[in-house]
Scaffold this motif. Structure first.
Motif, PDB file in Angstrom:
ATOM      1  N   THR A  15       0.829  -1.230  -0.038  1.00  0.00           N
ATOM      2  CA  THR A  15       0.094   0.092  -0.147  1.00  0.00           C
ATOM      3  C   THR A  15       0.837   1.236  -0.008  1.00  0.00           C
ATOM      4  OG1 THR A  15      -1.878  -1.152   1.088  1.00  0.00           O
ATOM      5  CG2 THR A  15      -1.909   1.245   1.169  1.00  0.00           C
ATOM      6  N   LEU A  19       1.449   4.222  -2.727  1.00  0.00           N
ATOM      7  CA  LEU A  19       0.932   5.743  -2.401  1.00  0.00           C
ATOM      8  C   LEU A  19       2.478   6.708  -2.811  1.00  0.00           C
ATOM      9  CD1 LEU A  19      -0.387   7.963  -0.713  1.00  0.00           C
ATOM     10  CD2 LEU A  19       0.913   7.147   1.003  1.00  0.00           C
ATOM     11  N   GLU A  47      -0.927  12.546   6.453  1.00  0.00           N
ATOM     12  CA  GLU A  47      -2.298  12.250   6.380  1.00  0.00           C
ATOM     13  C   GLU A  47      -2.528  10.757   6.083  1.00  0.00           C
ATOM     14  OE1 GLU A  47      -3.832  14.135   2.856  1.00  0.00           O
ATOM     15  OE2 GLU A  47      -3.784  16.149   3.759  1.00  0.00           O
ATOM     16  N   SER A  48      -1.438   9.999   5.426  1.00  0.00           N
ATOM     17  CA  SER A  48      -1.310   8.488   5.448  1.00  0.00           C
ATOM     18  C   SER A  48      -0.752   8.052   6.895  1.00  0.00           C
ATOM     19  CB  SER A  48      -0.531   8.241   4.460  1.00  0.00           C
ATOM     20  OG  SER A  48       0.854   8.501   4.472  1.00  0.00           O
TER      21      SER A  48
END
Length: 400
Positions: A15, A19, A47-48
């Motif tokens: 993931t 990103l 934010e992640s």
């Protein structure tokens, strides 16, 4: 023995790589050229949940393991092989953890929650102009005067000076509070970069240009007792814990960059045709690349063993000495292998590899920072390992 990552770790890596391929990799050259990580990139990482990943949730982090943090650092370096963004991440994650564990809760929450959102910054302020490895020989001092500690001295080769000033960040700072006691007279303070009495300047580094490097002069800087991290005169061991944690992430930055450059070079030689054959079909090209792929993987195995050891330490199943041994070995291997590997990759790509049309040269400039000494020089890593393997009585600097 289990050499596999957990399902959660595998999903996290996949993931995160997806990103970073969108928000970071396309801007890596821009970061190196403009000597700045764009604010929107930092915001996307925040934010992640990547910034201060290993810090407890109550302080804005995810409470992730050190293995997970190592995966994050490695992937960030793959996306930005100059390692500038990886450096930004690792100094905050490593020394943010020290703030979490040893600073007063009110200070930790204020500092870390802002940094986790990308609205603050926390780093390390250790090295001095006369040397960085001899921590016991530092000259920066703090004296108690009434309700305040007054700091005087100079620190240098500090990552993130510009970044910290812009967001009112600060540094875990090593000072002498009992100068005559050597390493037993060191204390740690959180030093706000914009405190009164601080003067700063910058160096023009050859690599990892996206994050600034500079120096700090402290002229009667007053800090309250609340800025103390840990107990007075007991900062040396805490600092060593921080360096050990950071060295694992440093190794991940080097292996991540080197592995990205292997992938880049492999694609190039598989498509470049010479004498009617691809470059990849020549043994003189294949074999060195195979050798260095193997060496990078060997460095990664040691690195992840070191990361695992940090997690064991946090769970009470290992000592700081155990962590120090594996962290030093990881830091010894990864930068040297990365530099040699990227040099070989440049040779494989020929004249093209010497241009800025490839990411090879910015990767080389970046990993060199850890090869020449950042987070502890290579020969210091050898001294640490020698102390474990031969005993302290045989250390060269203790011989008469």
């Amino acid at each position: 023995m289990d050499f596999s990552f957990t399902e959660e770790e595998e999903v996290f890596r996949k993931t995160l790589r997806e990103l970073l391929s969108e928000v970071l990799a396309p801007r890596a050259r821009e970061i190196d050229r403009n000597c700045r990580i764009p604010r929107e990139v930092i915001s996307a990482l925040a934010e992640s949940g990547i910034l201060l990943l290993t810090v407890k949730p109550e302080y804005g982090g995810q409470g992730a393991s050190w293995v997970m943090g190592t995966i994050a650092t490695e992937e960030i370096a793959r996306a930005d092989p100059s390692v500038a963004t990886a450096v930004f991440h690792l100094v905050e994650a490593s020394w943010g953890k020290i703030v979490e564990r040893y600073a007063k809760p009110e200070l930790a929450k204020e500092v870390l929650s802002r940094a986790a959102k990308g609205e603050g910054f926390v780093g390390i302020c250790s090295t001095e102009p006369q040397g960085g490895s001899d921590v016991a020989g530092f000259r920066t001092i703090a004296k108690k005067e009434g309700d305040h500690w007054v700091l005087n001295g100079e620190k240098t080769y500090i990552s993130g000076i510009v970044e910290a000033k812009e967001v009112d960040g600060g540094y875990v700072t090593l000072v002498k509070t009992k100068p005559e006691a050597g390493s037993k007279g060191i204390s740690l303070f959180y030093l706000p970069i914009n405190a009164q009495g601080i003067e700063t300047g910058l160096f023009d580094d050859m690599g990892r240009c996206g994050i600034s490097t500079g120096w700090i002069r402290l002229n009667n800087v007053k800090l309250t007792e609340d800025h103390l991290i840990g107990r007075v005169n007991e900062g040396f061991e805490i600092a060593m814990e921080g360096f050990n944690r950071a060295r694992v992430f440093v190794s991940a930055g080097c292996t991540g960059s080197a592995m990205a450059m292997f992938d880049y070079t492999r694609d190039y030689v598989k498509n470049r045709v010479l004498f009617g054959r691809t470059l990849a079909s020549f043994e003189g090209i294949q074999f060195p690349l195979v050798d260095y792929y193997s060496k990078i993987e060997a460095a990664r195995l040691v690195m992840y063993k070191a990361a695992w050891m940090v997690d064991q330490y946090d769970q009470g199943n290992a000592t700081l000495r155990d962590v120090g041994f594996w962290a030093a070995m990881a830091k010894l291997l990864a930068p040297e292998i990365a530099v040699d590997a990227i040099k070989e990759f440049m040779k494989a790509t020929g004249a093209y590899g010497y241009t800025k049309d490839t990411p090879l040269e910015m990767a080389m400039r970046g990993v060199l920072s850890y090869y020449v000494g950042a987070e502890g020089g290579q020969n210091i890593m050898r001294l640490i390992l020698a102390r474990f393997l031969f005993g302290s009585e045989h250390l060269p600097y203790k011989q008469k």
